[in-house]
Write an enzyme that holds these catalytic residues in place. Structure first.
Site, short mmCIF file in Angstrom:
data_model
loop_
_atom_site.label_atom_id
_atom_site.label_comp_id
_atom_site.label_asym_id
_atom_site.label_seq_id
_atom_site.Cartn_x
_atom_site.Cartn_y
_atom_site.Cartn_z
N GLY A 32 0.83 -1.21 0.00
CA GLY A 32 0.00 0.00 0.00
C GLY A 32 0.86 1.25 0.00
N ALA A 59 15.05 11.25 -1.31
CA ALA A 59 16.26 11.19 -0.48
C ALA A 59 17.20 10.10 -0.99
CB ALA A 59 15.88 10.95 0.98
N ARG A 73 1.04 -5.12 -5.63
CA ARG A 73 1.22 -6.35 -4.87
C ARG A 73 1.49 -7.43 -5.92
NH1 ARG A 73 -3.01 -3.75 -1.47
NH2 ARG A 73 -1.91 -3.13 0.41
N ASP A 108 5.84 -5.05 6.08
CA ASP A 108 6.43 -6.37 6.39
C ASP A 108 6.46 -7.31 5.19
OD1 ASP A 108 7.15 -5.98 8.99
OD2 ASP A 108 5.35 -6.87 9.86
N THR A 119 4.26 2.49 5.63
CA THR A 119 2.87 2.04 5.73
C THR A 119 2.11 2.95 6.68
OG1 THR A 119 1.37 0.32 6.56
CG2 THR A 119 3.60 0.27 7.43
N ARG A 148 -18.22 14.83 13.29
CA ARG A 148 -18.73 15.26 14.60
C ARG A 148 -19.71 16.44 14.45
NH1 ARG A 148 -17.37 15.56 20.19
NH2 ARG A 148 -15.42 14.42 20.05
N MET A 191 -8.69 2.93 8.87
CA MET A 191 -7.89 1.82 8.35
C MET A 191 -6.90 1.30 9.39
SD MET A 191 -6.93 2.55 4.40
CE MET A 191 -8.00 1.99 3.09
N ARG A 200 -5.61 -2.26 8.77
CA ARG A 200 -5.57 -3.71 8.52
C ARG A 200 -5.84 -4.45 9.83
NH1 ARG A 200 -1.92 -6.40 3.95
NH2 ARG A 200 -1.25 -4.25 3.65
N LYS A 224 -25.27 14.43 27.33
CA LYS A 224 -24.49 14.38 26.10
C LYS A 224 -25.44 14.16 24.92
CE LYS A 224 -20.01 13.55 24.61
NZ LYS A 224 -19.83 13.73 23.40
N HIS A 243 -24.43 13.85 21.48
CA HIS A 243 -23.94 13.06 20.36
C HIS A 243 -22.77 12.20 20.83
CE1 HIS A 243 -21.14 16.42 20.31
NE2 HIS A 243 -20.28 15.59 19.75
N HIS A 292 -9.93 5.07 1.70
CA HIS A 292 -8.63 5.37 1.09
C HIS A 292 -8.21 6.84 1.17
CE1 HIS A 292 -9.13 1.30 -0.38
NE2 HIS A 292 -7.81 1.30 -0.57
N ILE A 293 -9.13 7.72 1.54
CA ILE A 293 -8.73 9.12 1.75
C ILE A 293 -7.53 9.16 2.71
CG2 ILE A 293 -9.46 11.27 2.89
CD1 ILE A 293 -12.24 10.77 1.76
N ARG A 305 -5.06 7.31 2.87
CA ARG A 305 -3.78 6.95 2.26
C ARG A 305 -3.21 8.06 1.39
NH1 ARG A 305 -4.14 1.07 0.94
NH2 ARG A 305 -3.55 1.55 -1.19
P1 ADP Z 1 3.20 -4.60 2.80
O1 ADP Z 1 4.56 -4.52 2.24
O2 ADP Z 1 2.57 -3.26 2.98
O3 ADP Z 1 3.12 -5.48 4.04
P2 ADP Z 1 1.99 -6.73 1.25
O4 ADP Z 1 1.85 -7.68 2.40
O5 ADP Z 1 0.87 -6.62 0.29
O6 ADP Z 1 2.25 -5.25 1.70
O7 ADP Z 1 3.32 -7.16 0.48
C1 ADP Z 1 3.76 -6.44 -0.65
C2 ADP Z 1 4.45 -7.36 -1.60
O8 ADP Z 1 5.61 -7.93 -0.98
C3 ADP Z 1 3.64 -8.56 -2.05
O9 ADP Z 1 2.72 -8.26 -3.06
C4 ADP Z 1 4.72 -9.49 -2.54
O10 ADP Z 1 5.16 -9.13 -3.83
C5 ADP Z 1 5.85 -9.21 -1.54
N1 ADP Z 1 5.80 -10.25 -0.51
C6 ADP Z 1 4.88 -10.42 0.46
N2 ADP Z 1 5.13 -11.54 1.19
C7 ADP Z 1 6.24 -12.10 0.63
C8 ADP Z 1 7.00 -13.28 0.91
N3 ADP Z 1 6.66 -14.11 1.90
N4 ADP Z 1 8.08 -13.53 0.14
C9 ADP Z 1 8.43 -12.69 -0.86
N5 ADP Z 1 7.75 -11.58 -1.18
C10 ADP Z 1 6.67 -11.27 -0.44
O1 F6P Z 2 -1.70 -1.38 4.58
C1 F6P Z 2 -2.30 -0.17 4.25
C2 F6P Z 2 -3.79 -0.35 4.04
O2 F6P Z 2 -4.34 0.90 3.68
C3 F6P Z 2 -4.55 -0.95 5.22
O3 F6P Z 2 -4.80 -0.03 6.24
C4 F6P Z 2 -5.77 -1.48 4.53
O4 F6P Z 2 -6.34 -2.57 5.23
C5 F6P Z 2 -5.25 -1.94 3.19
O5 F6P Z 2 -4.02 -1.25 2.97
C6 F6P Z 2 -6.18 -1.65 2.04
O6 F6P Z 2 -5.62 -2.19 0.90
P1 F6P Z 2 -6.16 -1.89 -0.57
O7 F6P Z 2 -5.67 -0.53 -0.96
O8 F6P Z 2 -5.58 -2.97 -1.40
O9 F6P Z 2 -7.65 -1.91 -0.50
#
Ligand code: ADP
Ligand code: F6P
Length: 325
Positions: free
Chosen positions: A15, A26, A76, A107, A129, A158, A173, A175, A219, A221, A255-256, A258
């Site tokens: 994302g 940078a 992804r 991650d 992220t 509000r 958001m 996740r 209160k 609201h 998504h706003i 993001r």
């Molecule tokens: P984020 O990086 O925000 O956690 P994702 O979990 O969607 O987002 O991972 C982003 C991309 O990283 C995936 O689409 C894939 O290409 C790569 N990726 C995720 N998991 C693995 C993995 N176990 N091994 C190698 N690449 C991975």
């Molecule tokens: O990881 C960032 C994030 O915006 C999460 O907060 C949310 O669950 C997810 O990505 C939404 O993903 P997508 O843009 O694929 O709908």
């Protein structure tokens, strides 16, 4: 002796997050000023596997520090999760003379970076992220902007909620993490924050009890912040309205959160992390992730970073409970 680094690449993956452009800028500027050639890999690992690689110069990152999103695009990519895809990605780096790569993402993206490193390409991760769900770091690029965006949106909800004397459930958001919800819960003065890390069966009962007792003391609201990982806000709103007799609406901010111009913090820390990643590559380091801890930019081994776990800030969480009584 390790081969001298001459060319580095930078990509954004997963994302997008406001501040990624500051980090890209940078990496490019720090790389060029250290005598490196810098290439941009577009659309994350998908673009790497399709050899969507462009040369970056100092002008290619002008006018972007203030922009949300990522000029390199992101994606992804399933193929990168396979050993064949990972090997092919490393071979493509070698074919293009790329000695080191900076991966800006979460991650999942770091798992890809780890595999590139195992396949012989020096790789450094930068935490990008909005979710703040990377265990080794107290800061991730985009979280600050996303919180501010969500906070401003909740302020607006509000106003209308107060005018109609309603209850509002506002979904943010994150996740499976509740960091954005927690920060908004405090900054928006909500009556209840629902986060996946502390969700319990009787949350809704408690909310209903609280709303009714607050009504009794005048209160008019109510603001409930719900993290997306907890459950469906619309269904929750229906149940709360039925139980309390108070008109209840759900708003999913979506998504706003993001997008938009990054805050000062996301620009500054994004820039600092990008420059630091280049320094690590120049030192010949690999399989590291840049982090922010105890007021300093530092770095961790990616394997160790991925094995760490993170809770929400327990002090902030208990404070929301105290302040919303
Ligand atoms: P984020 O990086 O925000 O956690 P994702 O979990 O969607 O987002 O991972 C982003 C991309 O990283 C995936 O689409 C894939 O290409 C790569 N990726 C995720 N998991 C693995 C993995 N176990 N091994 C190698 N690449 C991975
Ligand atoms: O990881 C960032 C994030 O915006 C999460 O907060 C949310 O669950 C997810 O990505 C939404 O993903 P997508 O843009 O694929 O709908």
């Amino acid at each position: 002796m390790a081969k001298k680094i001459e060319t580095i690449g930078v990509l954004t993956s997963g994302g997008d997050a406001p501040g990624m452009n500051a980090a890209i800028r940078a990496v490019v500027r720090a790389g060029i000023s250290s005598g490196l050639k810098v290439v941009g890999i577009r659309r994350g690992y998908a673009g790497l596997l399709e050899e969507d690689i462009i040369e970056m110069d100092t002008m290619s990152v002008t006018d972007i520090v203030q922009r949300g999103g990522t000029i390199l695009y992101t994606s992804r990519c399933k193929e990168m999760t396979t050993p064949e895809g990972q090997k092919r990605a490393a071979d493509i780096c070698r074919k293009h003379g790329i000695d080191g790569i900076v991966v800006i993402g979460g991650d999942g993206s770091f798992r890809g970076a780890q595999k590139l490193s195992e396949n012989g390409i020096n790789t450094i991760g930068i935490p990008g992220t909005i979710d703040l769900d990377i265990a080794c770091t107290e800061y991730t690029i985009g979280f600050d902007t996303a919180c501010n965006t969500a906070m401003e949106a909740i302020d607006k909800v509000r106003d209308t909620s107060a005018s109609h004397e309603r209850c509002s459930i506002i979904e943010v958001m994150g996740r499976t993490a509740g960091h954005i919800a927690l920060w908004c819960g405090i900054s928006n003065g909500s009556e209840y924050v629902l986060i996946p890390e502390r969700a319990k069966e009787d949350d809704e009962k408690e909310i209903i009890k609280k709303i009714l007792s607050k009504r009794r003391i005048g209160k008019k609201h109510h603001i409930i912040v719900n993290a997306e990982g907890v459950g469906d806000s619309h269904a929750m709103a229906k149940r709360i309205e039925e139980a309390t007799g108070i008109e209840t609406r759900a708003t999913v901010i979506g998504h706003i959160q993001r997008g938009g111009n990054p805050t000062c913090r996301d620009r500054v820390y994004g820039s600092a992390m990008g420059a630091h990643a280049v320094d690590l590559l120049l030192e010949g380091q690999t399989n590291r992730v840049v982090a922010y801890r105890d007021g300093e930019i530092c770095h961790f081994d990616i394997d160790e970073a991925l094995a760490m776990s993170k809770d929400i800030d327990v002090h902030l969480y208990s404070m929301t409970k105290r302040l919303s009584r």
